[in-house]
Design a protein around this motif. Structure first.
Motif, PDB file in Angstrom:
ATOM      1  N   ARG A 153      25.676  50.525 -24.592  1.00 47.33           N
ATOM      2  CA  ARG A 153      26.091  51.923 -24.603  1.00 47.33           C
ATOM      3  C   ARG A 153      26.900  52.222 -23.340  1.00 47.33           C
ATOM      4  O   ARG A 153      26.704  51.616 -22.292  1.00 47.33           O
ATOM      5  N   PRO A 154      27.798  53.214 -23.380  1.00 45.14           N
ATOM      6  CA  PRO A 154      28.621  53.563 -22.216  1.00 45.14           C
ATOM      7  C   PRO A 154      27.785  54.009 -21.012  1.00 45.14           C
ATOM      8  O   PRO A 154      28.176  53.764 -19.862  1.00 45.14           O
ATOM      9  N   ASP A 155      26.650  54.643 -21.263  1.00 52.27           N
ATOM     10  CA  ASP A 155      25.896  55.128 -20.120  1.00 52.27           C
ATOM     11  C   ASP A 155      25.295  53.970 -19.305  1.00 52.27           C
ATOM     12  O   ASP A 155      25.078  54.082 -18.092  1.00 52.27           O
ATOM     13  N   TRP A 156      25.059  52.859 -19.984  1.00 51.39           N
ATOM     14  CA  TRP A 156      24.565  51.731 -19.227  1.00 51.39           C
ATOM     15  C   TRP A 156      25.637  51.151 -18.334  1.00 51.39           C
ATOM     16  O   TRP A 156      25.410  50.796 -17.186  1.00 51.39           O
ATOM     17  N   ALA A 157      26.830  51.063 -18.868  1.00 49.24           N
ATOM     18  CA  ALA A 157      27.955  50.617 -18.034  1.00 49.24           C
ATOM     19  C   ALA A 157      28.168  51.595 -16.880  1.00 49.24           C
ATOM     20  O   ALA A 157      28.492  51.203 -15.756  1.00 49.24           O
TER      21      ALA A 157
END
Lengths: 323, 583
Positions: A208-212
Motif C-alpha cells: 500500500r502507498p502508506d507503507w511506502a
C-alpha cells in the motif's frame, strides 16, 4: 610572530616588545602565571579535541544519514518493484475477500452454481484460473483479524488439490493416492496458480502507498532497518500472485457434529462449506456444503490420514456434484 | 689621564686647555666627567666619573620581579646595602663605632617630606660616610652640589620633589600601596606614572644646574628623547583617555535623572595603542589561544609589559639615585637642624697638613638630639699635622670635643657640611678613633692589658698622615708606668706625622712635656674654667692644673659627708625588723 595587539601606528621597537610579551618570552609574564605556552598548548589541544569530536560526530551522523538514505532508497526501490502493477483495485481485493468470507460464513444460503459451470470441464477451467485459497473454521471468517489468523494456519491442502485435480474415483485407494500427493511436487505443480490468503494478509500492507510513505518518513536507520526486515520476511512474489488472483476459493469447516469419534489427526464428522467467488466480477460462483465423515476410511489409514482423505473426498464430491 | 668626557669639557672657554688645567678648573667647579646628553646613562651624584655601584643585573631582575608583584618590600634598601661605596683608604672599623656614626645619621640626617620623616637607607648612608673618597676631585664634586643646593632654594625644592617622587615610586614597587591589593594593572600603571613624573621632574628642575646636578637633567632628557618614554606617555594617555564622550543628562525637579543622551563619542585615534573594537576583541581571542586570560585586562597587561620592558633598565639608576639623594638631603637636613638650634655649619676650606687648623663654632652634633644643647667652641692650631694633648676636668667636654673633631673630619672628607661655623681642614688618608672601652665579660686581659692591646691595634693600622683620636690614653694603670708608655706612644706617633688628639688626666706629665718641649709637633689644649671652677666647654692652649675631681665628686654625691650619711642610713635600715609584703 605578529600579534593583533600591535598596531601599525606603533614604533617598530615597541611592536617587537609587544610581540615578545604576547609570546610569553618575558620573565614578568612567566611569573604571573603558568607558562603561557603550556597553557596555550593545553587549550589548543582541547580545542583540537573538541573540533575532532565535532567532526567525528558530523561524519558519523552523515554516514548514518547516508546509510539510512541508501537503505531507504533500496527498500523503496524494492517496494516499488514489488508494488509495480499493483493498483488500488488489487489492493482492495483483501477487503472484498474478507467481506465474502464473512458472508460465506454466515447463514448458509444453500448450494448454488453460477452460469454454465455445470457443463463438463467448466469447473475444471474455473479452478484453473489464478486463485487465492483459504480454509479454516467457520467462525473464524466473521472478522478480519480472525480471518487473518485462520489464513496463517491455512495451506494448500488435499481439499484444494482434489478440487483442482480430482482422483479417479472415490475409492480409498484413489483418494489416498491423490491426497498423499497434495504436499509433494505434483501437488505444488497442480496448485501453483493458487496463492494463500495468508500471503495477501501479510503482504498487502507492504504494497500500500502508506507503507511506502512510512519508509520515506522513517526518521532513523533503526526504523528503516525494522521496515526492511519486515519487508524481507514477506514473500512478496506470492503476495503479487494473490493480488492478481481472479478467484477466491474458501473452504470453511463447520463445528464437529456432537458425538462420534475424533481421529488421531483431529478429523471428526462435520460439514464443510466451499465457496468460489469471482473477484473480478464480485460474484459467488459456487456454493457447496457437504458432510465429511472419516468412518468410510479403513482403519489402517483412518487414524493417520482421515483429515486428508476426507478433504480430498470432499473436493472430489464437489467436482462430481457440479459436473 | 682624563677620560673622554673630560677632554670635551672646556670651562675656560676658547680652545680646549691642557688636561691638567681643565682638570683643575673643572675640579674647582665639580664638573668633571659631565658628558653630553647621549653619554649620561647614570645620574651619579657622588662621583664625577659616573659609576654604577649597584649590581645592575641583579637589581634589574629584582625590579622586574617587584613590578610583576612577585616580591614585596626591601628592594631598594637591600640593593643599597649591597651597593659598593666609592674607593676609600679609610677603615670603618677603626672609627665608625667610636664616633657613633650610625646614631649620628639616624638622629641628624633626617629628611622631612611634608609632615612626615622619610625612611632612610641608614646602613647605606653610614657606609658612605665611613668610606670617604680619597680622590680630592670627588670631594670637590660633592661640595659643588651641596653648595648649589644650599645656595638655591628652588634647586633644593626641586631635588626634594624628585626624592619625594622617588619615594613614592619605591612604595609602589615594593607593594606598599592599596592599589597592589586589587588591580595589578592599575598598580603597574601607577608605577609608570611615577617614573614619568620622576623623569619630567629631573628635566624641569635641573636644566639650569651648574654642578653635578646637571646630570639629572641630562639623564632625564636622554630618557625623554627615546622611544620607550614616548611609548610610555602614549600608554598612559591611552589609559587615561581612550575616548571622550559628550553626554546630555536631564534631571527633574525631584532630582532624578529623566533623560540620558550621548551626544558624541570621540576616540583618541592618534594614540598608537588605540584600535577598533573588532580588533580589540580579536586580540583578546588571540591571547586566549596563546594561553592568557580572555579579558581586556590581559590585553592591557601585555601592553604594560611591553612598555615597561623599554624602560626597566633605567630603574637600576634610580635605585642608586635614591641613595645619592638621601646623602645630600640628609646633609641638608643636618644643616637645617643645626641652624634651627642656632648653630652654624659650613663647607670647610680644604688646606694642607702644614697649614693652620681652624674650627670656629665647633659643636658636637650628637648633642643636637640626645644631650644638652651643644656649646660651640673654637679650636685653632698652628699646623694640622701635630699631636694635641687635651687636659681638663672630668665632664669638661674633652670626649665630646674628640667626637666633634672626628665627625667634622668625616663630614669634611665626605664633602659635606661640618658642625662648625667656619673651618679649615686637611684631608687625611685614614682616621683612627679609640675612646674608652667598656668592660666586657669575654675580655681576657686586665685594664692595662686592654690598653696596651689598644695601642698595638692603633699602630698596626695607622698610616702616615692619618688622624688619630685617643681618649684617656694609658689610664688603666699606675701613673708612673702609664706616663712612660704614654710618652713612648707620643714619640712614635710623631714619626708618622699624624693629626692626633689625645686626652689625658696625667696632668703633671703633660705639664712636663710642655715644659721640656722634647717632642716636636706636640701641642696642648686645656678646658677653660669659669670663675666658679666650672667647665666652660671652651679650650685654650696649655695644660690644665686640676681635674676638679673634688668638685665632680661633690656634684655626683661622693664626698665624705655624703658617703657617711649613706652608710649610717644603711646600718639603720639593717637593724629594723623586716616588713611583710602586702598582698
Amino acid at each position: 610572530m605578529p600579534t593583533l595587539l600591535a598596531t601599525a601606528k606603533m614604533n617598530p621597537a615597541l611592536r617587537a616588545r609587544v610581540e615578545s610579551s604576547v609570546a610569553g618570552r618575558r620573565l614578568k609574564v612567566a611569573l604571573e602565571r603558568a607558562k603561557p605556552s603550556v597553557v596555550a598548548l593545553l587549550r589548543f589541544a582541547t580545542l583540537i579535541a573538541l573540533v575532532s569530536l565535532v567532526v567525528l560526530v558530523v561524519i558519523a551522523r552523515r554516514r548514518a544519514h547516508e546509510e539510512r538514505e541508501t537503505a531507504r532508497a533500496t527498500l523503496l526501490d524494492a517496494v516499488e518493484r514489488a508494488s509495480a502493477g499493483i493498483g488500488p483495485d488489487e489492493l482492495s481485493k483483501l477487503d472484498r475477500i474478507h467481506r465474502f468470507l464473512s458472508e460465506l460464513s454466515g447463514a448458509y444460503k444453500g448450494d448454488s452454481l453460477a452460469g454454465d459451470l455445470s457443463r463438463p470441464g467448466k469447473l475444471g477451467e474455473l479452478v484453473a484460473r489464478p486463485s487465492v485459497y483459504v480454509r479454516g473454521p467457520l467462525d473464524a471468517f466473521s472478522l478480519a483479524d480472525t480471518t487473518a489468523k485462520a489464513a496463517a494456519q491455512s495451506s494448500k491442502d488435499a481439499l484444494l488439490f482434489c478440487l483442482i485435480d480430482p482422483p479417479a474415483s472415490q475409492s480409498e485407494k484413489d483418494v489416498f493416492s491423490k491426497a498423499r500427493r497434495a504436499t509433494g511436487p505434483l501437488g505444488e505443480s497442480a496448485m501453483a496458480h493458487v496463492g494463500r490468503l495468508h500471503d495477501a494478509e501479510i503482504g498487502f500492507p507492504l504494497l500500500r502507498p502508506d507503507w511506502a510513505a512510512s519508509v520515506r518518513d522513517a526518521a532513523d536507520t533503526a526504523v528503516v532497518g525494522r521496515l526492511q526486515r519486515a519487508f524481507d520476511r514477506v514473500p512478496l512474489e506470492r503476495t503479487r500472485q494473490v493480488a492478481k488472483a481472479e478467484l477466491l476459493i474458501a473452504a470453511m469447516d463447520e463445528p464437529n457434529e456432537p458425538g462420534g469419534v475424533t481421529e488421531l489427526d483431529g478429523e471428526h464428522a462435520h460439514f464443510i462449506r466451499l465457496g468460489i467467488v469471482d473477484l473480478m466480477t464480485n460474484e459467488v460462483l459456487v456454493r457447496q456444503r457437504k458432510r465429511v465423515d472419516p468412518s468410510w476410511i479403513s482403519l489402517g489409514k483412518r487414524a493417520e490420514y482421515a483429515a486428508i482423505l476426507d478433504s480430498c473426498l470432499f473436493g472430489l464430491e464437489v467436482r462430481q456434484a457440479i459436473e | 689621564m682624563p677620560g673622554p668626557d673630560l677632554l670635551r669639557f672646556s670651562p675656560l672657554g676658547g680652545e680646549a686647555a691642557s688636561p691638567a688645567a681643565v682638570s683643575e678648573a673643572a675640579m674647582s667647579q665639580g664638573l668633571i666627567g659631565l658628558g653630553d646628553v647621549e653619554t649620561v646613562t647614570l645620574p651619579d651624584l657622588l662621583e664625577p666619573l659616573a659609576v654604577c655601584r649597584v649590581d645592575a643585573e641583579r637589581t634589574e631582575l629584582s625590579i622586574v620581579l617587584a613590578f610583576s608583584g612577585a616580591t614585596s618590600g626591601g628592594l631598594f634598601a637591600e640593593t643599597l646595602d649591597r651597593a659598593r661605596v666609592p674607593p676609600s683608604s679609610w677603615d670603618p672599623a677603626a672609627f665608625a663605632g667610636d664616633l657613633f656614626l650610625k646614631e649620628f645619621v639616624m638622629s641628624c640626617f633626617g629628611i622631612r617630606l611634608g609632615s612626615e620623616w622619610a625612611t632612610l637607607s641608614t646602613n647605606h648612608l653610614v657606609r658612605l660616610l665611613a668610606s670617604p673618597p680619597v680622590d680630592r676631585a670627588v670631594v670637590e664634586y660633592r661640595r659643588a652640589i651641596l653648595r648649589e643646593l644650599d645656595g638655591a632654594p628652588e634647586t633644593r625644592r626641586a631635588l626634594e620633589g624628585v626624592y619625594r617622587t622617588l619615594c613614592r615610586l619605591r612604595a609602589e614597587l615594593e607593594g606598599a600601596t592599596a592599589a597592589a591589593k586589587w588591580d595589578a594593572n592599575r598598580r603597574q600603571l601607577q608605577i609608570l606614572e611615577s617614573f614619568k613624573a620622576l623623569v619630567d621632574g629631573m628635566v624641569a628642575g635641573f636644566g639650569e644646574a651648574r654642578s653635578g646636578l646637571r646630570r639629572l637633567a641630562a639623564f632625564g632628557q636622554r630618557i625623554q628623547a627615546g622611544e620607550p618614554y614616548r611609548s610610555l606617555v602614549d600608554l598612559l594617555r591611552y589609559d587615561e583617555r581612550l575616548a571622550t564622550l559628550q553626554l546630555k543628562i536631564g534631571v527633574g525637579a525631584d532630582g532624578r535623572i529623566r533623560g540620558f543622551e550621548i551626544l558624541s563619542v570621540e576616540e583618541n585615534r592618534e594614540n598608537p595603542f588605540t584600535s577598533s573594537p573588532v580588533r580589540r576583541w580579536l586580540a583578546k581571542f588571540e591571547l586566549f589561544l596563546r594561553g592568557f586570560r580572555f579579558s581586556d585586562g590581559e590585553v592591557m597587561a601585555r601592553l604594560i609589559d611591553a612598555v615597561f620592558e623599554g624602560v626597566q633598565a633605567e630603574f637600576v639608576a634610580l635605585v642608586q639615585l635614591l641613595g645619592d639623594l638621601e646623602f645630600y638631603l640628609g646633609a641638608l637636613g643636618f644643616c637645617d637642624r643645626a641652624r634651627a638650634a642656632g648653630l652654624g655649619v659650613c663647607l670647610p676650606e680644604i688646606g694642607q697638613p702644614d697649614e693652620p687648623r681652624e674650627l670656629t663654632g665647633l659643636f658636637n652634633p650628637l648633642l643636637l638630639v640626645h644631650g644638652p644643647d651643644p656649646v660651640p667652641c673654637d679650636i685653632r692650631t698652628d699646623r694640622q699635622d701635630t699631636t694635641v694633648l687635651i687636659t681638663g676636668p672630668n665632664s669638661g667636654g674633652k670626649t665630646r670635643l674628640l667626637q666633634s673633631l672626628g665627625l667634622a673630619q668625616v663630614l669634611a672628607q665626605s664633602g659635606l657640611f661640618i658642625p662648625a661655623r667656619a673651618g679649615r681642614l686637611a684631608l687625611v688618608p685614614a682616621l683612627v678613633v679609640s675612646l674608652i672601652e667598656e668592660a666586657r665579660p669575654d675580655r681576657t686581659e686586665g685594664r692595662l692589658g686592654t690598653e696596651l692591646m689598644r695601642i698595638r691595634a692603633l699602630f698596626e693600622r695607622l698610616p702616615p698622615g692619618a688622624m688619630v683620636i685617643l681618649d684617656e690614653l694609658c689610664s688603666g694603670t699606675n701613673p708612673s708606668e702609664g706616663e712612660e708608655i704614654f710618652e713612648l706612644v707620643v714619640q712614635m706617633l710623631t714619626r708618622l706625622r699624624p693629626q692626633a688628639f689625645i686626652t689625658t688626666h696625667f696632668l703633671g706629665f703633660a705639664a712636663r712635656l710642655e715644659r721640656d718641649r722634647k717632642i716636636v709637633d706636640l701641642r696642648f689644649l686645656q678646658v677653660l674654667l669659669d670663675g666658679e671652677q666650672r667647665p666652660t666647654y671652651q679650650f685654650a692652649p696649655g695644660v690644665a692644673t686640676t681635674s676638679l675631681a673634688g668638685q665632680t665628686a661633690a656634684r655626683l654625691g661622693v664626698t665624705g659627708e655624703q658617703l657617711l650619711s649613706l652608710v649610717e642610713r644603711n646600718i639603720h635600715s639593717a637593724h629594723q625588723p623586716p616588713r611583710g609584703r602586702g598582698r
